[in-house]
Design a protein around this motif. Sequence first.
Motif, short mmCIF file in Angstrom:
data_model
loop_
_atom_site.label_atom_id
_atom_site.label_comp_id
_atom_site.label_asym_id
_atom_site.label_seq_id
_atom_site.Cartn_x
_atom_site.Cartn_y
_atom_site.Cartn_z
N TRP A 34 0.77 -0.75 0.39
CA TRP A 34 -0.08 -0.07 0.00
C TRP A 34 0.69 0.96 -0.31
O TRP A 34 0.92 2.50 -0.45
CB TRP A 34 -0.97 -0.09 1.16
CG TRP A 34 -2.26 -0.87 1.21
CD1 TRP A 34 -2.37 -2.19 1.89
CD2 TRP A 34 -3.33 -0.55 0.12
NE1 TRP A 34 -4.00 -2.57 1.47
CE2 TRP A 34 -4.09 -1.86 0.01
CE3 TRP A 34 -3.54 0.28 -0.97
CZ2 TRP A 34 -4.99 -1.99 -0.66
CZ3 TRP A 34 -4.79 -0.47 -1.61
CH2 TRP A 34 -5.59 -1.36 -1.34
N GLY A 35 1.99 1.12 0.60
CA GLY A 35 2.47 2.38 0.59
C GLY A 35 3.63 2.76 -1.18
O GLY A 35 2.81 4.24 -0.95
N THR A 36 3.32 1.95 -1.55
CA THR A 36 4.24 2.44 -2.48
C THR A 36 3.35 2.43 -3.60
O THR A 36 3.17 3.70 -4.32
CB THR A 36 5.06 0.95 -3.42
OG1 THR A 36 5.88 0.91 -2.58
CG2 THR A 36 5.73 1.54 -4.48
N PHE A 37 1.68 2.14 -3.44
CA PHE A 37 0.93 1.89 -4.18
C PHE A 37 0.51 3.49 -4.32
O PHE A 37 -0.02 4.00 -4.87
CB PHE A 37 -0.49 1.68 -3.66
CG PHE A 37 -1.85 0.89 -4.80
CD1 PHE A 37 -1.62 1.01 -5.91
CD2 PHE A 37 -2.33 2.21 -4.13
CE1 PHE A 37 -3.00 0.98 -6.54
CE2 PHE A 37 -3.44 2.50 -5.25
CZ PHE A 37 -3.68 1.95 -6.33
N THR A 38 0.90 4.38 -2.68
CA THR A 38 0.32 5.00 -2.35
C THR A 38 1.08 6.78 -3.50
O THR A 38 0.30 7.34 -3.23
CB THR A 38 -0.09 5.33 -0.52
OG1 THR A 38 -1.16 4.73 -0.35
CG2 THR A 38 -0.49 7.28 -0.49
N VAL A 39 2.22 6.08 -3.24
CA VAL A 39 2.99 7.09 -3.63
C VAL A 39 2.99 7.78 -5.04
O VAL A 39 2.92 8.31 -5.84
CB VAL A 39 4.72 7.09 -2.62
CG1 VAL A 39 4.96 7.24 -1.93
CG2 VAL A 39 5.73 6.21 -3.46
N ASN A 40 3.14 6.33 -5.79
CA ASN A 40 3.10 6.41 -6.96
C ASN A 40 1.43 6.66 -7.78
O ASN A 40 1.19 8.02 -9.05
CB ASN A 40 3.15 4.86 -7.77
CG ASN A 40 4.72 4.30 -7.67
OD1 ASN A 40 5.57 4.99 -6.85
ND2 ASN A 40 4.74 2.50 -7.90
N ILE A 41 0.57 6.43 -7.20
CA ILE A 41 -0.62 7.44 -7.53
C ILE A 41 -0.94 8.76 -6.85
O ILE A 41 -0.86 9.30 -7.97
CB ILE A 41 -2.27 6.68 -6.82
CG1 ILE A 41 -2.15 5.26 -6.95
CG2 ILE A 41 -2.83 7.22 -6.96
CD1 ILE A 41 -1.74 4.79 -8.09
N ALA A 42 -0.20 9.11 -5.63
CA ALA A 42 -0.53 10.23 -5.75
C ALA A 42 1.15 11.34 -6.87
O ALA A 42 0.39 12.42 -6.44
CB ALA A 42 0.49 10.77 -4.33
N GLY A 43 1.60 10.41 -6.92
CA GLY A 43 2.66 11.22 -8.12
C GLY A 43 2.04 11.24 -9.67
O GLY A 43 2.14 12.38 -10.05
N CYS A 44 1.20 10.37 -9.72
CA CYS A 44 0.28 11.27 -10.79
C CYS A 44 -0.17 11.55 -11.21
O CYS A 44 -0.62 12.48 -11.56
CB CYS A 44 0.15 9.37 -11.08
SG CYS A 44 0.68 7.95 -11.84
N ALA A 107 -4.76 2.58 -11.36
CA ALA A 107 -5.65 3.97 -10.75
C ALA A 107 -4.37 5.23 -11.21
O ALA A 107 -4.64 6.53 -11.32
CB ALA A 107 -4.68 3.74 -9.46
N GLY A 108 -3.32 4.57 -11.00
CA GLY A 108 -2.40 5.97 -11.90
C GLY A 108 -2.66 6.38 -12.68
O GLY A 108 -2.65 7.92 -13.04
N LEU A 109 -3.13 6.31 -14.71
CA LEU A 109 -3.68 6.33 -15.15
C LEU A 109 -5.31 7.95 -15.11
O LEU A 109 -4.87 8.54 -15.50
CB LEU A 109 -3.95 5.41 -16.91
CG LEU A 109 -2.90 5.09 -17.20
CD1 LEU A 109 -3.46 3.69 -18.05
CD2 LEU A 109 -1.66 5.58 -17.95
N GLY A 110 -5.46 6.57 -14.16
CA GLY A 110 -6.77 7.85 -13.73
C GLY A 110 -6.54 9.06 -12.83
O GLY A 110 -7.16 10.22 -13.47
N ALA A 111 -5.57 8.90 -11.78
CA ALA A 111 -5.26 10.28 -10.92
C ALA A 111 -4.26 11.02 -12.56
O ALA A 111 -4.72 12.09 -11.86
CB ALA A 111 -4.16 9.43 -9.97
#
Length: 124
Positions: A34-44, A107-111
């Motif tokens: 979840w930590g890596t997922f969160t930073v990657n989506i926030a960055g996107c 989620a990355g593309l969506g963000a």
Amino acid sequence: MNWLLVIVGGMIGAPLRYLTDRTVQARHDTTFPWGTFTVNIAGCLVLGLLIGAVTAHAASSQVLLFLGTGLCGTLTTYSTFSYETLRLVHDGARFYAAANVLASVVAGLGAAFIGTALAQALWG
């Protein structure tokens, strides 16, 4: 001088990534990263917003270098995403590995889309 903007942004993004990852992961008792997922989506999301702002001439290319390349470049992490996905497969958590790949891409593309749409609404 552009290189300095990238360095300073990176000096902020790297510890922000580490601290956010550890904080988020500590709150979840699961093998899912979840930590890596969160930073990657926030960055996107941030990068999408920045690209939209630059496109609308509401932010300069220097802001993009500082926040986009520097901060987001060190905040997000494709290598850790890849490692953690492979680790999940190795540990037999294939469902979590597949979920990590699918959720991260969608989620990355969506963000990023939401970020550019938000920028368009604010400055378009």
